[in-house]
Motif scaffolding. Structure first.
Motif, short mmCIF file in Angstrom:
data_model
loop_
_atom_site.label_atom_id
_atom_site.label_comp_id
_atom_site.label_asym_id
_atom_site.label_seq_id
_atom_site.Cartn_x
_atom_site.Cartn_y
_atom_site.Cartn_z
N ALA A 25 -1.63 27.95 -2.69
CA ALA A 25 -0.95 28.38 -4.01
C ALA A 25 -0.56 26.94 -4.81
O ALA A 25 -0.27 27.51 -6.40
N LEU A 26 -0.94 26.08 -4.75
CA LEU A 26 -0.61 24.88 -6.07
C LEU A 26 -1.82 25.16 -6.21
O LEU A 26 -2.14 24.71 -8.04
N LEU A 27 -3.41 25.11 -6.26
CA LEU A 27 -4.18 25.28 -6.72
C LEU A 27 -4.41 26.96 -8.07
O LEU A 27 -4.52 26.73 -9.27
N ALA A 28 -3.72 27.65 -7.26
CA ALA A 28 -3.47 29.50 -8.47
C ALA A 28 -2.25 28.88 -9.13
O ALA A 28 -2.46 29.38 -10.88
N ALA A 142 4.04 25.28 -5.25
CA ALA A 142 3.44 25.90 -4.06
C ALA A 142 3.87 25.51 -2.98
O ALA A 142 4.62 26.56 -2.51
N ALA A 143 5.28 24.71 -2.84
CA ALA A 143 6.43 24.75 -1.39
C ALA A 143 7.56 25.86 -1.41
O ALA A 143 7.34 26.23 0.11
N VAL A 144 7.57 26.48 -2.67
CA VAL A 144 8.13 27.54 -2.64
C VAL A 144 8.09 27.96 -1.45
O VAL A 144 8.08 29.00 -0.45
N ALA A 148 8.23 30.64 1.93
CA ALA A 148 8.20 31.99 2.16
C ALA A 148 7.21 33.37 2.86
O ALA A 148 7.85 33.31 3.32
N GLU A 149 6.46 32.21 2.52
CA GLU A 149 4.95 33.18 3.49
C GLU A 149 5.75 32.64 5.07
O GLU A 149 5.55 33.16 5.83
#
Length: 399
Positions: A25-28, A142-144, A148-149
């Motif tokens: 998620a951070l990369l995106a 990314a943490a959020v 959520a996932e």
């Protein structure tokens, strides 16, 4: 309410641990999945633009200080260290223009060059701080997303490709927000009363909808095993919502029960009606003879909901969806997606095998994206169901 990553169809979970999901998620989120050279391209193009402008303007026009735009552009895409390297390159280029082309030499020009250099260095340092702040916010995002996932995986148990006598194929995408929390839910359970299916759409988004979804799914997973009929299942969910969900909140839902060979029981609770696709491509929209209010609003009416039974053969495909599908608008004229017209040719062969059913839901989802121009304005759920066949003794054949 189902939750699924927008860039991955439901049913293709990779089982990655939370740190891996968070890193992805951070990369995106911060463009770090793109090579450094591509991320540096806007800044390098800015350097090239300043050089070209200065050369075209001639030696009597001093445009090299325009290089100060480079740090600001770099702050949008680069890491702080990468930004400083690009800014150092821009500073070297600026000195090269000053010395070899603009011929800065007299005292007044030197003072101007010193001011431009100091300004460039200050802007570069500030831009590096902005880049660091951007990356920290991307990490928070990314943490959020990861939380959520994780909530999605805990709340929404994705069904296997075969549940009881049924074959299933699912596509779900959330267009809700950065936390990837959408507004649709579904569940398929093999119970003593037959295989039961719930598809629903929670009013609203965010944490309030998460709570409502948890209540609805939890009540369904209990009642589906205990209650003998779909109206009784709906009543249990309704009672649970009245106890645990704020007044005024509601969930549209469709309950289906596959018990008797060759038939389905359906209970419509304000939800989008399913579409039955036959092997020859003909479609039937299975409207309710006596539709009922959405879950959470039963107090507004008297009586009880009643389920209806419809034929469903071994070569039929049932298409269940949420309003994000049928209300998806075409780019340009704004027309709604014609599910009943499009599903026939795309889904008719889904009964043949699990691979054909998966191809059918993939083709239908691709056609939906084609209709909207590649973007969905709302959450969208597609659930395709087949029952491969019935044995002569009245029992279901194994998928």
């Amino acid at each position: 309410m189902a939750f699924w990553r927008r860039d991955r169809p439901a049913g293709t979970g990779d089982g990655a641990p939370p740190p891996t999901r968070r890193r992805t998620a951070l990369l995106a989120a911060d463009l770090q999945d793109i090579s450094p050279l591509r991320r540096a391209a806007p800044s390098l193009l800015a350097v090239a633009g300043v050089v070209l402008a200065d050369l075209l303007a001639g030696p009597n026009t001093y445009l090299a200080p325009l290089m100060a735009v480079v740090p600001s552009i770099a702050a949008l895409t680069l890491k702080p260290r990468e930004l400083l390297l690009v800014c150092l390159f821009g500073l070297v280029v600026m000195f090269g223009l000053n010395h070899y082309f603009d011929r800065v030499g007299d005292p007044s020009d030197s003072r101007f060059l010193f001011g431009a250099t100091v300004s460039y260095i200050v802007v570069s340092a500030f831009s590096a701080w902005v880049a660091e702040l951007r990356m920290r916010r991307a990490a928070a995002f990314a943490a959020v997303s990861s939380v959520a996932e994780a909530a999605q995986r805990a709340l929404l148990s994705h069904p296997e490709p075969a549940v009881g006598p049924l074959r299933l194929a699912v596509r779900y995408v959330s267009a809700a927000d950065a936390a990837r929390i959408g507004g649709d839910l579904y569940s398929v359970l093999d119970t003593p009363h037959g295989t039961r299916v719930l598809v629903g759409d929670v009013r609203g988004k965010g944490l309030g909808a998460v709570h409502t979804a948890a209540v609805v799914l939890g009540a369904f997973r209990e009642a589906a095993y205990d209650e003998a009929g779909l109206p009784a299942v709906a009543a249990r969910i309704e009672a649970s919502m009245h106890r645990h969900v704020a007044d005024g909140e509601f969930t549209t839902a469709l309950l289906a029960e596959f018990r008797d060979p060759g038939r389905i029981d359906l209970l419509h609770l304000g939800h989008v009606p399913p579409v039955r696709v036959r092997a020859d491509g003909r479609t039937d929209v299975l409207e309710a003879d006596d539709p009922w209010l959405p879950l959470g609003l039963a107090d507004l009416a008297t009586g009880r909901p009643r389920s209806g039974s419809v034929p469903f053969g071994p070569q039929d495909v049932l298409v269940l969806c949420t309003d994000g599908v049928v209300e998806a608008r075409r780019r340009g004229d704004g027309s709604f997606y014609p599910l009943a017209d499009r599903a026939g040719p795309l889904v008719k062969d889904g009964w043949r095998s699990p691979a054909d059913l998966e191809a059918a839901v993939g083709g239908l989802y691709a056609d939906l994206l084609l209709h909207t121009g590649g973007e969905l304005a709302d959450d969208a759920l597609l659930l395709l169901i087949t029952r491969p066949g019935d044995r002569p003794d009245g029992h279901f054949a194994s998928p």
